[in-house]
Each structure stands twice: as C-alpha cells, then as structure tokens.
Design an enzyme around this catalytic site. Sequence first.
Site, PDB file in Angstrom:
ATOM      1  N   ALA A 153     -14.202  -3.421  -7.971  1.00 37.81           N
ATOM      2  CA  ALA A 153     -14.915  -4.562  -8.542  1.00 37.81           C
ATOM      3  C   ALA A 153     -15.401  -5.513  -7.458  1.00 37.81           C
ATOM      4  O   ALA A 153     -16.150  -6.448  -7.745  1.00 37.81           O
ATOM      5  CB  ALA A 153     -14.017  -5.315  -9.524  1.00 37.81           C
TER       6      ALA A 153
ATOM      7  N   ARG B 139     -24.659 -11.708  -3.839  1.00 36.78           N
ATOM      8  CA  ARG B 139     -23.514 -10.824  -3.661  1.00 36.78           C
ATOM      9  C   ARG B 139     -23.660  -9.983  -2.390  1.00 36.78           C
ATOM     10  O   ARG B 139     -22.680  -9.681  -1.710  1.00 36.78           O
ATOM     11  CB  ARG B 139     -23.359  -9.910  -4.878  1.00 36.78           C
ATOM     12  CG  ARG B 139     -23.095 -10.648  -6.181  1.00 36.78           C
ATOM     13  CD  ARG B 139     -23.083  -9.691  -7.367  1.00 36.78           C
ATOM     14  NE  ARG B 139     -22.893 -10.372  -8.648  1.00 36.78           N
ATOM     15  CZ  ARG B 139     -23.888 -10.783  -9.421  1.00 36.78           C
ATOM     16  NH1 ARG B 139     -25.143 -10.595  -9.028  1.00 36.78           N
ATOM     17  NH2 ARG B 139     -23.641 -11.384 -10.564  1.00 36.78           N
TER      18      ARG B 139
ATOM     19  N   HIS C 293     -25.917  -4.090  -8.967  1.00 34.09           N
ATOM     20  CA  HIS C 293     -25.287  -5.218  -9.654  1.00 34.09           C
ATOM     21  C   HIS C 293     -25.682  -6.466  -8.869  1.00 34.09           C
ATOM     22  O   HIS C 293     -24.945  -6.971  -8.031  1.00 34.09           O
ATOM     23  CB  HIS C 293     -23.764  -5.048  -9.671  1.00 34.09           C
ATOM     24  CG  HIS C 293     -23.030  -6.259 -10.190  1.00 34.09           C
ATOM     25  ND1 HIS C 293     -23.303  -6.846 -11.402  1.00 34.09           N
ATOM     26  CD2 HIS C 293     -22.035  -6.999  -9.636  1.00 34.09           C
ATOM     27  CE1 HIS C 293     -22.503  -7.886 -11.582  1.00 34.09           C
ATOM     28  NE2 HIS C 293     -21.733  -8.006 -10.516  1.00 34.09           N
TER      29      HIS C 293
ATOM     30  N   TYR D  31       0.821  -1.209   0.000  1.00 37.35           N
ATOM     31  CA  TYR D  31       0.000   0.000   0.000  1.00 37.35           C
ATOM     32  C   TYR D  31       0.861   1.268   0.000  1.00 37.35           C
ATOM     33  O   TYR D  31       0.465   2.297  -0.544  1.00 37.35           O
ATOM     34  CB  TYR D  31      -0.911   0.021   1.223  1.00 37.35           C
ATOM     35  CG  TYR D  31      -1.885  -1.136   1.302  1.00 37.35           C
ATOM     36  CD1 TYR D  31      -2.517  -1.633   0.163  1.00 37.35           C
ATOM     37  CD2 TYR D  31      -2.194  -1.729   2.525  1.00 37.35           C
ATOM     38  CE1 TYR D  31      -3.404  -2.689   0.240  1.00 37.35           C
ATOM     39  CE2 TYR D  31      -3.086  -2.778   2.611  1.00 37.35           C
ATOM     40  CZ  TYR D  31      -3.687  -3.260   1.472  1.00 37.35           C
ATOM     41  OH  TYR D  31      -4.577  -4.302   1.547  1.00 37.35           O
TER      42      TYR D  31
END
Length: 324
Positions: free
Chosen positions: A121, A91, A178, A68
Amino acid sequence: MQKHIRKVAIIGTGLVGSSAAYSILNQGICDELIMIDINRERAIGESLDLSHCIDFTNSRTKVHTGTYQDLGNADIVVITAGPPPKPGQTRLDTLGIGAKIMEDMIPQIMASGFNGIFLIASNPVDIITYHVWKLSGLPRNRVIGTGTALDSSRLKTYLSEIFDVDPRSIYGYTMGEHGDSQFAAWSHVSIGGKPLLQILDERRKVIGEIDLDQIVEDVKKVGFEILKRKGTTYYGIGNAIAFITKSIFNDDHKIIALSCILDGEYGESDLCTGVPAIISREGVKEIVELRLTGKEQGKFRKSTEVLREYMASIGYKQKVLAPV
C-alpha cells in the site's frame, strides 16, 4: 487434526497500517496478526490496543509485535511503511525515500524464508510494488499493490450519489497509476448491468449533463482534499487492504483493480500499474483485459509513460514501448 494458521503481518503501524489491522481484526480475517514498525514502541502500543478489542469481536485473533525474522511462515505481508506526500508533492515525489525503505526491508524479509504474498500500500504504489517484485524474486502473481482499488471505490461512491443507488450495484474501474494520470474506463462502467453511457444517453433530459471528466478529477484529488483537512487518509485504504486480504484467504476470485505486474497484457510488459484482476489464494490468478476504446487506450499508455519515467529515477531503464 491439523489446522492452518492464517498469518498476516503489517509493516508500518502508522495510521494506514493500524487502520488496516483494526479492520482485519474486526472481520476475523486471520488467526495471527503481527505488527512491525521501525518505531518498535509504536508497534507495541498498537498491538496492545488492538488485543483489547478481542472480547468484543467474533473471533480470537492473536495480535503481537514482531520482527522480520518472524515472517518465514506468514501468508500475507502487508507493507504500508513510507513517507506521506508533503504539501505540494504528489505520490510520485515520495519515490526516492520509499524505494530506499524497500531496499533495506525486503532482503531481510526474504532471509526469513518468506514465501507468501506481498500486498503493498506504500506510495507511489505502482512503482513500489514493482520494486518489491524485483527485490524479492517472487513470482509476479504474489506481489500485488492496492493500485486503483480505492480510486475505483471513490468513483462508484460519486456515481452512487448522482444516481441514488448503492455503490455496490455499480461496476467499473479507474485504471493506470494510482495518481494524477489514472483514468476511468467509462466504456465498461455499468449500473445494475446497464452501461452507464447508455443510461446517460437515455436519461439526459431527467438527469441533465454529467461531466465525466470532472468526476475523474474529483476522484484524483479527493485524497489530497482529505489530507489537507486531517493530515492523511487511512480508513478507506485500511478497509481496502482488509478486503483484499480477505479475498485472498477466502479464494474468492473477486475482480479488483490492483497494481499488477504486466507481461504483455494491455500491450505492456515489465511494468506495474492498476488493472482489474481476479484474486485467489495464490494472489493474482488472472489479469482481466478490458477492450478499451482508442481514447482509453491512449490514456492508459500515457499513464504507463509517466510511471516509466519515474521508474528510471531509481535505476529501472525505460523500455521501448510497443505500438498499440
């Protein structure tokens, strides 16, 4: 001569992250690609394997493993880390674990001085994107989720098979979550510029009855059909990530259905969901507000209500919805 190095980091080097990296590498989208994973050995293995592709590509992308702390000057950080749904889950059921991952990850990334664009994503992508926005403090245009980009592609694929045309000649979007509450904005789907609903009306005797509701159901379920057969999906979403990343770097101003933070658009605020948006070098340049039918607007509202319910489970209070 000064040269800007296009730098992308992918966090999560599982099948989705590695597929996205492979697509980005083969298309020469960036100059430097950083692979990061909690399993550092996996990230090293993926970096090595990807680096061996360079001799067979048209560009020289430097691929390496990082942390990171290396993200201070990254242009785009792609986040694919998160648990896949287990059998019987949606999901949305993965939200608790995904949210905790972001709560650990995002402060560390921001501490590096990162001031680029997040492309999310990880599922459930709409709520995780909202969570990353809140955790990062970045402007809403620079925190984007992949949203219904893949769903919209699946919709066009199904229609291309029915009408025997290239899916790239079909224009239209699925919108909202989604997930199971998404819907197709049929009033704005066209083939070669001709409205789909007009085509169906004119050619009914030739093509017969087309069950539009069933097509949407197929779009919703196909990800789980793939999961059932091979464990998870990764090629489609991997290519979608590469497509969005390329559109950002090229300042393409393409319109893509993405998870965007709404601030009054479609009558919603303080919420992230899938809507068509113009993508530029600065992220979301503009959210495209389609004039939905009353039925479509109702489906959009229903989808946002589902998202708000789950958002409350990780501490975001449900807002009082304004009348449509």
